[in-house]
Structure formats: C-alpha cells, structure tokens
Design an enzyme around this catalytic site. Structure first.
Site, PDB file in Angstrom:
ATOM      1  N   ASP A 183      -3.952  -0.208  -3.612  1.00  0.00           N
ATOM      2  CA  ASP A 183      -3.976   0.793  -3.341  1.00  0.00           C
ATOM      3  C   ASP A 183      -2.950   1.104  -1.956  1.00  0.00           C
ATOM      4  O   ASP A 183      -2.096   1.878  -1.732  1.00  0.00           O
ATOM      5  CB  ASP A 183      -5.340   0.574  -2.461  1.00  0.00           C
ATOM      6  CG  ASP A 183      -6.490   1.684  -2.759  1.00  0.00           C
ATOM      7  OD1 ASP A 183      -6.240   2.239  -1.914  1.00  0.00           O
ATOM      8  OD2 ASP A 183      -7.319   1.274  -3.518  1.00  0.00           O
ATOM      9  N   HIS A 227      -8.453   3.639   2.768  1.00  0.00           N
ATOM     10  CA  HIS A 227      -9.200   3.714   1.101  1.00  0.00           C
ATOM     11  C   HIS A 227      -9.318   2.350   0.581  1.00  0.00           C
ATOM     12  O   HIS A 227      -9.600   1.713   0.378  1.00  0.00           O
ATOM     13  CB  HIS A 227      -8.683   5.039   0.928  1.00  0.00           C
ATOM     14  CG  HIS A 227      -8.590   4.915  -1.023  1.00  0.00           C
ATOM     15  ND1 HIS A 227      -8.599   3.915  -1.950  1.00  0.00           N
ATOM     16  CD2 HIS A 227     -10.083   5.508  -1.476  1.00  0.00           C
ATOM     17  CE1 HIS A 227      -9.290   4.195  -2.999  1.00  0.00           C
ATOM     18  NE2 HIS A 227      -9.964   5.184  -2.902  1.00  0.00           N
ATOM     19  N   SER A 532     -13.833   4.590  -7.206  1.00  0.00           N
ATOM     20  CA  SER A 532     -12.899   3.201  -6.815  1.00  0.00           C
ATOM     21  C   SER A 532     -13.982   2.856  -5.614  1.00  0.00           C
ATOM     22  O   SER A 532     -13.994   1.904  -5.057  1.00  0.00           O
ATOM     23  CB  SER A 532     -12.225   4.349  -5.225  1.00  0.00           C
ATOM     24  OG  SER A 532     -10.821   5.122  -6.097  1.00  0.00           O
TER      25      SER A 532
END
Length: 801
Positions: A183, A227, A532
């Site tokens: 990520d 994220h 996600s």
C-alpha cells in the site's frame, strides 16, 4: 486522409501457469527461448508517449512458477537471460533504462523504452509478453477524520459484524500469523499499530529503503498519505480500536508513494518481496482498470497463492455495472473482495420552504446519529446558499444555527458537510449539480438531506424571492440489512468468465488508524470507504483462520470463507447477483468452525454457443469432510429451467476424507435468450448448508467492445490506441464537432481485428484540408456481429494563431 492502423503484434496468450513449453527435460532453464513475437498488454496510451515504462515477461519461468510445474529454476539463469535480452536490444539500437528485475513470482523486468521500439522488444527472442506499467491511485471515497477525544472502541462495528469478536472469544486473534500490506506504507509508530511491527518493518519501493512509513506532509513530490495505515488498522489494530486480527504481525511494503500513486513495476516487486519475506497473507487494496486475468499483477498473485501465501485484493470501485472488476482483482486464484454497507435504518424525508413549496426528490443522505437527524423536525430553520461548501464559501456567509444549502461538485461530500459543521450549521441540504440522484454517504458530520438538481434550483429560486426558511418531516421508513455498496466493482472476468468478487466484506464508513501529519498530535483515526476497506477485513479473517488451522493450504482458507459466507439482499429484499456479491459476506468464526469444504468455491461453465444441438460440459467440485464422523450430503441445483444439471442426488464421505462430486451441465443454446445465467449448487449434511455459485453464458457475453482509448500528439499527427477486448469486425475513428456533435469525418478504418490493443494515426486533416480552429471530439467506433459502440474519447482543440 491518412489511414494508418497498425496492429500491435497481438497473438494468443499462453497463460503463465499452464504446462511449460520448455521441453521435456524437467528444468525450466534448459530450453531455447520461444521465437514467436511477444503479446503486448498495453492498456495505457503507449503509442502516444515518446518514452514509457513497460513490464516485460520472459519465456523462462520464474523460480516459483518452475517449482509448481515440478521443475527447477535459478536466479543465475534468469539474470543471464535478462542480461542477454537487454544486450540484444542494445545491439539493435534500442536504448532502455532498467527499473526493476523479477525472478520469484514473476519472470522478467521493467524498463523505460521509446514507444517506437516496442515492436523490436516484442520480437526479441525470449520475451513472452509486454504489459503497460499501469498507474495505481488509492483515493478512498469520502475520508473523514475523527476527533480522538470523542472516539470510543464501539465505533468500530465492522469487525464484530463479521464475527471477529466471537473468534477472539474462541482464542483466535491472529497470533503467529504474518500479514503483508502492499500500500502507501504504514504508520508503524501509531499506538494502535506499533505492537504489530518488529524490528524489520517491510520495505519502501518508492524510496528504496527499509523504512515503509507513509508519505509525510510537505513532500515535494506530492500529497501526504494515510491509506496504508487505515488498511493496516483494519487488519491488526489493537488499542483504541481493534482490527480483525489484533495479534497478527504486520509487514508494510510501500509500493504507492506521494499522493497515493504507484505503478505495476513496484506492485510486482512488493509481491515478490512479501513472498520471500515469509508472509502468510498479503493484502492489496489497490487495482487498475484492466479486466484481464493475464495482466502482470494477476499472474504474480496467482503464483503467490500457488506458493502458499493467501493473497487478498480489492475488487475495485467502478461499480455497479458488470465487467468493471480490475486487475489484480481478476486473478484466477487470489481472493477478490467486494464492499458492503452495514445494516442501517432508512428514513424518509420531506422538506418545505416558507411558501409551502415542496421538493419531491428530497431524501436522507447521511447523518452522525439518528437523534441529530430527527432533531431537524423541531421547527423552522433559515437556510443559506453556501455554494460548493468550501471553507472560503462559509467565510462569506452566516450559517450558525441554520441549514447550509450546498451544491455537489469539486470535492468530497464529507468535507463539504464538515465545513458546514465547522461554520456552525445544524444541517445541510445537498443538491446535485447534474441530472440524477446524489448518493447516500453514511456517517456525515451533520444530518444531510439530498435533492436533485431541479429541486436545488427551486430552492435557490425561493431564496432569491426572499423565502428563506425551511422545515422538515423526517420519519423512520424501514430497517435495511447488509447491502452491497453501489461503488463496488462487479464481474465477471474477461476470458475466464469467472465470478468476481469471490466474497464481500464491510467497506462503507470504516473507522481505522491514520497518521495526522501534525507533529503536535501525530496519531489519529478516520472513516473511509471503498473496496480498499473491505479487502483488509478478509485479510484479517484469513489470519484468524490460519491461526486456527495452520495446516490448511490457501485453497482451504479461500473455500472456508466462501462456503460460509452470508447471502446479501438489497433494500427491497432481492438477492444480489453472484457477480455483485460473490459467495456473500464473510463470517469468520463460521469459516473457522466449518466441518465441510467444497472446492472451488464458485464455478463458471463458460460460453454455450451451439444453436443446432444441445451442448454438454462436465466439471466437478471436491468435497472435504473435516469432521470425525461420516457425513451424508444431499445435493441439488437451482437455476434457470432451461439449464439441465445432472449429478448424484447424494454423496457419502468418510470422516477426514475427500470425494469428488462430478456433474454435467446441458444447455440448448438455440432455445435460450442470449445472456448470462446464474445457478447455485446447494450441499447439505442436515446441519450445515453450503451454497456454491455458478455462472454460464449463452452466446457471446455482453462485455464492452471498447474499454479504453488513449490519445496524444506526435510529429503533427494525432496518435493513440484503443483496447478491443473481443476484437472487432470493423473499427474506425470518428471525428465530431465538439460543440454540436456533427460527424465531420471518419479515419483509421480497419476490419477483422483480433482482441487486444491496437494503435492508430490520423494526420489531422479533413478531406485533405488542415483543421480549422475549434474543438474536435475524437471517438472510437467498433462493431462486432450485431453489436456496436461509439466510445467517447478526448477533445482536440485547435487554437487560432
């Protein structure tokens, strides 16, 4: 008019994990390289760029691919093969810059090369395929920060919803299981995450060091990120919040850099590193809009799964239409995950302005809690035109104690509503800026009512007339169970026709850990949504299953999650299609405790096209009795009455044993309407029932004829490429007047094109005359059989000198 349509060496692709073409020696490095030109998988604007980065796949198998085919492979041989190919390119006058080398799950390298040299690359002996270096960008829908002082562990509802707390009570917390997160990095200093990281924290492929921290604020290359930390927290947070597997070990691989951007080159490198570092599970909450099971990242995940690493990936955020799943969600073997919304109460909403004007489109959009929403019923409020709801807009109006009227557009709904709250508003009316409805956004900072553009304009007209008060009538309508998120991408997958996603999990308004990038208060929490957010629920669940069953292989873990998933229905009580929800929403303790596994967890029977006779296809699934008792299973199939399935009515399996269940599917394609048909095998031992979803197609599927068009300028010409997933009987470029839509000319005509990417060139003349100043809409047209499509491309603007 120039009509130059060049085919990009498109040949039938041999899937990487098929039986090797390296001869019968049993060693992958003993053969001569395949002399046929390579397949090009270039879905970006390759021909429009002078220099581009591509992923090159070799004929020679990677180390793990060879191992899984009963052969041996060495790093030394692959290194020599890469050097040989690069040297041959140099001898041919091709200049390349080497970026990454791969030899574990994928055999090849990434390079920067001139677009004019692509054909030379494809024709070089030993090169099997060339892939575009797709850009990945993680931008979760509507991220909202949460004040830690107002935060409580009860805010995280999604992990308990899938049964994580029941698994914890049974002693399964993920201890001893390592999960790799590919990520934007991870804030391993966050107090809820620090426990999960050891001395070795993973790897940073953006800066090429061993510090996979998130991109900080002030990085000159782009925006800061959070994220990966959010994903990591959903898997293994253990502090103010608890992830699904709070005692799992995490490894972070920063494959996406500033602004959340990254490329295939780093994603494949991250997959390789996670495998060699010994990860048990890997999570990839990323994807590219390439519906291709043979794209490089999909192949790499297939290989990782074959080597015993449970690979979990998001299905994409391009729903709700079919065929929107993107790679690596298209992987044959990895677990692809769709996103659901947790159960909620639905409220009806009416609103009125002072002259009794009504607004039929009014509906609830989102709210922090039901009490705040219903409080809007208590009187009249002044409402104020707040533009787009930016901080600058609110600096110029007084909304304290009032309703902010805000237009959709430019930035996230949650930011608009948060700005209204910061300015003192008690509620928001959000109107659309285009035709259609504004979507639901759960968990907004203020009670928010949505309307159409037409009703928004009526509200603005009322304000202009001096009628500036508004009242509400909000009532409970119905309780809604777990539903699929509208943004969640749908299958099926091109070529394999597989059902995707495999399973679904919560992905709307998920609360997890983030860095704040504020040195005074560096650690925070945020609510985000997207597939996600759903994928790490499944990665965490896989960690719990592996702790409970350390001897299970990846197929058992995947089947357990699929076989025990709960079916999902929409707000009207209609079952979602298989291509929307997969096998359903995961339930982790049920997966741990299952006594029966049916593999694979879903089936595709492919395409039936024989109009003259009945067509029969035979398949099987394998039933594993995990209990210490003999089990008698009843089997039935539900589906369209025109599809005949023959199988045994029951099956007996001894304790701890395995048995194949063979079946055949008979379709009379001439008597069924073209389209796709779903069915379900129902396997029951009287206590547990397993449903195995199936799909088949009558006639060619309704996949899009064109999935992308890329345009650019080169040497006074317009150049570009178009992706034709099924090929085309006829293709042409259509040039229209951008203002009126009038068709001005067609160019780049071609016929009988095979599937794949094709490039074109147009000399930017019409009937031999140069283009005059103005706007020109460039569209691609394709026809195949009785289907056709005109795919909208870009606008070419010619300025007056």
């Amino acid at each position: 008019m120039q009509q130059n349509f060049k085919r990009f060496s498109i040949y039938a692709l041999i899937f990487l994990l098929a039986i090797s073409s390296f001869g019968g020696q049993g060693f992958a490095n003993t053969s001569t390289p395949d002399s046929s030109p390579a397949t090009l998988h270039l879905n970006e604007g390759a021909t429009a760029l002078e220099e581009l980065t591509v992923i090159v796949e070799l004929d020679a198998e990677s180390i793990l691919q060879a191992k899984h085919n009963g052969k041996s492979q060495s790093e030394q041989f692959l290194s020599k093969e890469r050097d040989r190919i690069l040297a041959e390119l140099q001898e041919d006058g091709v200049s390349v810059e080497l970026i990454q080398e791969y030899d574990t799950v994928f055999s090849g390298f990434s390079i920067e090369i001139a677009s004019s040299d692509l054909n030379t690359l494809a024709e070089t002996a030993g090169v099997k395929a060339v892939y575009s270096n797709q850009e990945y960008l993680v931008t979760p829908f509507d991220a909202a920060s949460i004040d830690p002082e107002l935060y409580s562990p009860q805010m995280l509802d999604s992990a308990p919803f899938i049964g994580s707390d029941d698994a914890w009570a049974a002693g399964y917390t993920g201890e001893g299981v390592t999960v790799a997160v590919l990520d934007t990095g991870a804030d391993y200093t966050h107090p809820d995450l620090a426990h999960a990281f050891g001395d070795y924290k993973g790897w940073d492929f953006v800066d090429n060091d061993n510090d996979p921290q998130e991109t900080p604020a002030g990085d000159p290359r782009g925006a800061s990120t959070n994220h990966g930390s959010h994903v990591s927290g959903t898997i293994a947070a253990n502090g103010n919040i608890k992830g699904v597997a709070p005692d799992a070990t995490l490894l972070a691989y920063r494959v996406l850099g500033p602004g959340g951007r990254g490329t295939t080159a780093n994603v494949i490198a991250g997959i390789e590193r996670a495998v060699t570092d010994g990860a048990d599970v890997m999570n990839l909450s990323l994807g590219a809009a390439v519906n291709d099971p043979d794209y490089a990242t999909s192949i790499a995940l297939d290989t990782a799964m074959a080597d015993g690493v449970v690979a979990v990936t998001s299905n994409g955020n391009s729903g709700p239409k079919n065929w929107t799943v993107g790679s690596p969600g298209t992987s044959r073997e990895a677990i692809s995950v769709g996103a659901t919304q947790l159960p909620y109460n639905m409220y009806s909403a009416e609103l009125f302005t002072s002259e009794g004007v009504t607004y039929p489109s009014a509906a609830t959009m989102g709210f922090p809690n039901e009490e705040a929403l219903l409080a809007l019923n208590e009187g009249e409020y002044e409402f104020v035109d707040s533009g787009l709801g930016s901080s600058a807009n609110f600096a110029n109006v007084d909304v304290a104690g009032k309703i902010a009227l805000i237009s959709r557009g430019d930035f996230a709904f949650v930011d608009k509503v948060q700005n209204a709250k910061n300015a003192g508003a008690v509620g928001v009316v959000m109107y659309n800026n285009v035709a259609g409805e504004v979507p639901n956004v759960p968990g907004l900072a203020l009670p928010t009512i949505r309307t159409t553009l037409a009703d928004g304009q009526k509200l603005l007209a009322e304000l202009a007339a001096g009628n500036n008060t508004i009242s509400f009538d909000i009532e409970f309508a119905q309780a809604v169970g777990e539903t699929m998120a509208s943004f969640s991408s749908r299958g099926p997958v091109m070529d394999t026709w597989m059902i995707k996603p495999d399973v679904s999990a919560p992905g709307v308004a998920i609360v997890s850990t983030v860095p704040t990038h504020n040195p005074a208060n560096p650690h925070g929490y945020a609510s985000m949504q997207g597939t996600s957010m759903s994928a790490p629920h499944v990665a965490g669940a896989a960690a719990l299953v592996l702790q409970a069953h350390p001897d299970w292989d990846v197929d058992f873990v995947k089947a357990a999650l699929m076989n025990t998933a709960e079916k999902i229905y929409d707000a009207d009580g209609t079952l979602y299609p298989h291509n929307s929800q997969g096998a359903g929403s995961i339930r982790v303790l049920d997966a741990i405790n299952t006594e029966t596994l049916a593999l694979p967890g879903s089936h595709s029977f492919g395409i039936f096209e024989n109009n003259d006779d009945k067509e029969v296809k035979r398949q099987k699934f394998t039933v594993h009795n995990l209990s210490d008792e003999r089990k008698n299973y009843s089997i039935k199939f539900t589906g369209h009455e025109g599809i005949k399935v023959q199988t045994s009515k029951n099956l007996q399996v001894q304790p701890g044993k395995t048995q194949d269940l063979n079946f055949s599917v008979q379709v009379d394609a001439g008597k069924l309407a073209p389209g796709y048909y779903e069915g379900t095998f129902i396997l029951s031992d009287g206590t547990q029932t397993i449903e195995v979803p199936t799909i088949l197609f009558v006639q060619q599927p309704d996949y899009p004829l064109i999935t992308s068009i890329a345009l650019g300028l080169s040497g006074g010409n317009l150049v570009g490429n178009v992706n034709l997933p099924a090929g085309a009987d006829h293709f042409e470029l259509r040039i229209r007047n951008a203002a009126t839509g009038e068709l001005l000319t067609t160019t780049a005509q071609a016929t009988d094109l095979p599937r794949g990417l094709h490039s074109f060139t147009w000399d930017m003349t019409i009937d031999g005359a140069p283009l005059t100043p103005g706007g020109y809409q460039i569209n691609a047209y394709a026809k195949k059989g009785d289907r056709d499509i005109e795919f909208v491309g870009g606008v070419l603007t010619i300025n007056a000198e």
